[in-house]
Design an enzyme around this catalytic site. Sequence first.
Site, short mmCIF file in Angstrom:
data_model
loop_
_atom_site.label_atom_id
_atom_site.label_comp_id
_atom_site.label_asym_id
_atom_site.label_seq_id
_atom_site.Cartn_x
_atom_site.Cartn_y
_atom_site.Cartn_z
N ASP A 48 0.64 -1.30 0.29
CA ASP A 48 -0.21 0.07 -0.02
C ASP A 48 1.14 1.38 0.24
OD1 ASP A 48 -2.65 -0.85 -0.09
OD2 ASP A 48 -2.98 -0.47 2.18
N ASP A 51 2.20 1.91 -2.74
CA ASP A 51 1.26 2.45 -4.14
C ASP A 51 1.48 3.53 -4.27
OD1 ASP A 51 0.82 0.01 -6.31
OD2 ASP A 51 -0.70 -0.90 -4.73
N LEU A 95 1.86 -4.30 -15.74
CA LEU A 95 0.82 -4.00 -15.51
C LEU A 95 0.17 -2.68 -15.21
CD1 LEU A 95 -1.08 -6.94 -15.24
CD2 LEU A 95 -0.56 -5.92 -17.08
N LYS A 127 -4.16 -12.22 -10.40
CA LYS A 127 -3.37 -11.68 -10.60
C LYS A 127 -1.94 -12.53 -8.91
CE LYS A 127 -0.56 -7.47 -10.41
NZ LYS A 127 0.58 -8.01 -9.97
#
Length: 701
Positions: A48, A51, A95, A127
Site C-alpha cells: 500500500d 502504491d 501492468l 493476479k
Amino acid sequence: MTTTPAVPVVLPALPALSDAAAYAQAVEEAKAAAAAYYEGGTSRLDDDAYDRLVRAIAAYETAHPDQVLSDSPSGKVAGGAVEGDVPHTVPMLSLDNVFSDEEFATWAASLERRIGREVASWNVQPKLDGLAIAARYEHGRLARLITRGDGTAGEDVSHAVGTIEGLPAELTEPVTLEVRGEVLMTTAQFEYANQLRTEHGGEPFANPRNAAAGTLRAKDRAYRVEMTFFGYGLLPLADTDEALAADLTEAAHGALMDRASGYGINTPASTQVAGVVVTSVEEVLARVAEIAAARAELPFGIDGIVVKADLAADQRTAGSGSRAPRWAVAFKLPAVEKITRLVGVEWNVGRTGIIAPRAVLEPVEIDGSTVTYATLHNPADITRRDLRLGDHVMVYKAGDIIPRIEAPVAHLRTGDEQEIAFPAECPQCGSGIDTSEQRWRCERGRNCHLVASVSYAAGRDQLDIEGLGQSRVVQLVESGLVTSLPDLFDRVTREQLLGLERMGETSTDNLMAALDAARRQPLSRVLCALGVRGTGRSMSRRIARHFATMDAIRAADAEAMQQVDGIGAEKAPVIVAELAELAEQIDRLAAAGLSMTEPGATPPAAATDADGQDTPEAGPLAGMKVVVTGAMTGPLAELSRNQMNELVERAGGTSSGSVSKNTSIVVAGEGAGSKRAKAESLGIRLVTPDEFAAMVADLLG
Ligand code: IVH
C-alpha cells in the site's frame, strides 16, 4: 545484489510532494523499495505504502513534466533496479493498476475508444503474487529460466529447474516456445521454507513473495525448497516452427491458457479461481468480486485480478506502451500485509489448558479492518523466529482469517528491542506449566479453567465467598470434590471439607457459613458468577434488573435480550446461547437455594410500556447517570466500587465509569483526580460521599 541506501521508511499518510527535493527523495525511496522487492530482500515498504508513493511521484510528474527523473519508477518497468544478462525476446512488461469498479469501467471505456470498437471478450484471471519468469522450452525440454530483470533482460536462474512445481522439465509435446508466468510459494511451501531456513541458522523470510524471490536466486543452498509456477502466457521463440508461431500469435488468451494446460504447465485453471472469458464489464466485475471473496481461502497469495482483452486482434489494435500493455490491467485488491510494531505478547489459556501467545500490535488497517492482535502459534515459534518486543513485523490478514505475524523485519531493528518474557506459571490459575510439547499447557489441563472459573465465582464482586481463595479452590478441584461450580453448594459436605489438608473445624465452619451467605446474594451476582460470555459485573446487573428473575432471563429470546441497555444484535444471541448451555448448572444452583431474584426489580411484563421498552426506573436517582470516583468515606466507606455501582442502580440510576456531558452527577471522594476535573470543566454537579449517602439514605438500611 544492489545495496539499498539508508532512507527512512515512509509514514502511512503521504502528503503531496512539495518540491523537487521531496520528489527526488521519493524516487530514491521507491527505487530502494523496488530493489528490495525484486531481489528477494525484505520490503522496506508494504504494498500500500509503495502504491501511494508511486502515485505521489506520478502526480508530481504530471504537474512538473520538465523535472521528471530518468530513473523514476513511474515510467519504468517495475523491477528495473536489477540488471540481468539474458535479453528477452519481447519485453516483459508490467501492468497498470485500477483500484475500484469505477476506475475499471473508465479504463475499459478508454480502451474501447482507443481500438474504436467494443472489446469482443474479456479474460479475467487471478493476479498471482510472486515473480515473473520466462521459461524457454526447446523441443519440449526446459532449457532456460530467466527472471524479468528490468523487462528487457533478466537473470539466468536455470539452476532452479526441478524445484518449481507446475513447470515440468519436459512438456507433453516436443514444442519450442517460451512460457511466461509467475513463480510463487504456496502458504504450505512458505511455512516449510521458513522452517528449513531457520533450522539452518538463516533469518526467516517475511512473506511468501520474498521467500520465492530469495529462493529463486539462491544457487548453493544446502537444502531444497519447492515453489509453484502458474503460467499466463505462451509466445514463440526464434526457433519455433512457423505454424506453431502463427497459432501462438493468433490465439485468444483463453485458448493459449488451454494449450498451456495441455502441455502440462500449471495455470490458474487448476485452482478455484480459474480464468474465465466473459463479454461485458458487468460480468468482469462480478468475477472480480468472486475472486476477491475467495482470496482468504486460497492456498497461495494473490494481490489482485488481471483483466485482459481476450482476442489477439483486440490486443494488437490496442498495442503496448513502454511500461505496460494497453489491453490488460491489474485490478488491485487491498493489501493484506502491513508492517507494524509488536508492542506486547499476551498469554491466553484455552479451554483445554493450552497456553497460547498472542501478539499485541500497534493498530494497523489491513483489508478494511483495524488489526490489533495476531496469533503467534507457540513459544518455540517465537524463539525460532527470534521475535522481540518493539520489532517491526509483517502482519498478514485476509478475509475472516485470524491475523498472523509472518516475520520480524530484521533490518528495521534499532537495538532497543526487548526479549519476550515467557510465563513461568500458568497465567490463568498460577499452576506449573508443562513445557514438554511445542504447545505449552497448564499442568491442570482442562481443570485450569475450572480453578479459574470457580475462583472467579467466589470473588468479591460475585458470590463473595470468604475463605475460598485460589489455593483452596485448587485443593478442592485436585481432590475431585469440585468438578463444577454447583458442587460447592450441593455436593461438598462438611465431613469432606474436614478431610482436606489444612482444613480444621474452624476453617470448615467458616467456609460453610460463607457458602450459606452466598446463597443470599442477589440474582445479579449469581449471574455474574456464572461467567456468561459477553457479560461482566455491570452487564449482569443490568440484565438482572431488567428481567428481575432468573426464570424471566432464561425465557428471553435474542430479541427480548436486546431490550437490555447495552446489548445489541450481536451480543444478544451469544448470551441466550450461553445461558442455554448453563441450564443444568443454573438448575442446580437454584435447587441448592441460591437466590434467583433481584431485590427491587420488576419483571418486564410489569415494567415495560407498549413498545416493550423499559419504563423509567423509580427511586431517588431515577433517570440519572452517576459516576463514582475517589475513595468513599462515612457511611459508604466500606463499599467497593462494584457495590457503589449496585447502589446507584438500586436507586434507579445508571452507573458509568467515565464522565461525559451526559453525566448527571459525580460522586467525588478523597483523592478524586481527572474525573473530578473533567466534571468541573463540563459544569457537572459534584457531590461528596456524605451528600450522596443522604440522597440514597432509604436504601442504605
Ligand atoms: S499478464 C504484459 N496475468 O503481475 C504483462 N500477469 O504487476 C502481462 N501477474 O508483470 C502480464 N498474475 O508478473 C498476467 N494472471 C496474470 C498475472 C500476472 C500475476 C504479474 C506479472 C506482471 C505483474 C504486473
